[in-house]
Motif scaffolding. Structure first.
Motif, mmCIF file in Angstrom:
data_model
loop_
_atom_site.group_PDB
_atom_site.id
_atom_site.type_symbol
_atom_site.label_atom_id
_atom_site.label_comp_id
_atom_site.label_asym_id
_atom_site.label_seq_id
_atom_site.Cartn_x
_atom_site.Cartn_y
_atom_site.Cartn_z
ATOM 1 N N LYS A 24 1.474 4.455 -1.631
ATOM 2 C CA LYS A 24 1.651 5.667 -2.431
ATOM 3 C C LYS A 24 2.671 5.426 -3.546
ATOM 4 O O LYS A 24 2.458 5.813 -4.700
ATOM 5 C CB LYS A 24 2.112 6.834 -1.544
ATOM 6 C CG LYS A 24 2.399 8.112 -2.293
ATOM 7 C CD LYS A 24 1.157 8.689 -2.957
ATOM 8 C CE LYS A 24 1.477 10.016 -3.617
ATOM 9 N NZ LYS A 24 0.289 10.757 -3.980
ATOM 10 N N ARG A 25 3.770 4.754 -3.212
ATOM 11 C CA ARG A 25 4.789 4.448 -4.222
ATOM 12 C C ARG A 25 4.207 3.559 -5.310
ATOM 13 O O ARG A 25 4.428 3.783 -6.499
ATOM 14 C CB ARG A 25 5.994 3.760 -3.583
ATOM 15 C CG ARG A 25 7.125 3.473 -4.576
ATOM 16 C CD ARG A 25 8.298 2.738 -3.966
ATOM 17 N NE ARG A 25 7.929 1.535 -3.238
ATOM 18 C CZ ARG A 25 7.611 0.356 -3.807
ATOM 19 N NH1 ARG A 25 7.598 0.231 -5.112
ATOM 20 N NH2 ARG A 25 7.306 -0.685 -3.051
ATOM 21 N N LYS A 26 3.406 2.568 -4.910
ATOM 22 C CA LYS A 26 2.777 1.680 -5.887
ATOM 23 C C LYS A 26 1.795 2.455 -6.763
ATOM 24 O O LYS A 26 1.674 2.192 -7.956
ATOM 25 C CB LYS A 26 2.072 0.522 -5.187
ATOM 26 C CG LYS A 26 3.037 -0.482 -4.605
ATOM 27 C CD LYS A 26 2.300 -1.612 -3.923
ATOM 28 C CE LYS A 26 3.272 -2.638 -3.427
ATOM 29 N NZ LYS A 26 2.920 -3.978 -3.843
ATOM 30 N N ALA A 27 1.089 3.410 -6.182
ATOM 31 C CA ALA A 27 0.145 4.222 -6.951
ATOM 32 C C ALA A 27 0.881 5.054 -8.002
ATOM 33 O O ALA A 27 0.426 5.164 -9.146
ATOM 34 C CB ALA A 27 -0.647 5.137 -6.019
ATOM 35 N N ILE A 28 2.006 5.608 -7.625
ATOM 36 C CA ILE A 28 2.781 6.430 -8.553
ATOM 37 C C ILE A 28 3.282 5.598 -9.728
ATOM 38 O O ILE A 28 3.267 6.044 -10.870
ATOM 39 C CB ILE A 28 3.965 7.096 -7.812
ATOM 40 C CG1 ILE A 28 3.434 8.164 -6.855
ATOM 41 C CG2 ILE A 28 4.968 7.694 -8.798
ATOM 42 C CD1 ILE A 28 4.479 8.717 -5.905
ATOM 43 N N HIS A 29 3.695 4.368 -9.436
ATOM 44 C CA HIS A 29 4.281 3.508 -10.469
ATOM 45 C C HIS A 29 3.257 2.620 -11.172
ATOM 46 O O HIS A 29 3.632 1.799 -12.006
ATOM 47 C CB HIS A 29 5.388 2.646 -9.866
ATOM 48 C CG HIS A 29 6.557 3.451 -9.377
ATOM 49 N ND1 HIS A 29 7.408 4.125 -10.220
ATOM 50 C CD2 HIS A 29 7.000 3.709 -8.120
ATOM 51 C CE1 HIS A 29 8.319 4.755 -9.511
ATOM 52 N NE2 HIS A 29 8.098 4.531 -8.232
ATOM 53 N N GLY A 30 1.989 2.772 -10.847
ATOM 54 C CA GLY A 30 0.935 2.003 -11.501
ATOM 55 C C GLY A 30 0.979 0.517 -11.179
ATOM 56 O O GLY A 30 0.528 -0.304 -11.978
#
Length: 90
Positions: A24-30
């Motif tokens: 989820k964190r990676k998704a938020i930060h692209g």
């Protein structure tokens, strides 16, 4: 139930929960993401409850019908298997 099974389930569910948060964190930060295949493998190997809790906690994969339906289904299969093993080993 064998203590090692309980420890295994605690570890795999914790790992799966953490993986959901990291993805989820990676998704938020692209950033480069953890594959859905990896999340499914962890879930099938016993981490479905951790995946479900991660879905609810991080609001992650909640629009993917395969996760919304599939993860609770895997949890139910795992609970049936645990009940069967618990009663058959008694």
């Amino acid at each position: 139930m064998d203590y090692s099974v309980v420890v295994y389930l605690a570890v795999i569910n914790t790992i799966t929960f953490i993986v959901m948060g990291v993805d989820k964190r990676k998704a938020i930060h692209g950033e480069y993401r953890i594959s859905e295949r990896t999340i499914w493998i962890l879930s099938i190997l016993g981490g479905a409850t951790g995946c479900y809790i991660g879905m609810k906690t991080y609001r992650h994969k909640t629009r993917h019908l395969s996760f919304v339906i599939g993860v609770p289904f895997v949890i139910s299969i795992q609970l049936i298997a645990l009940a069967y093993l618990s009663f058959s080993l008694s």
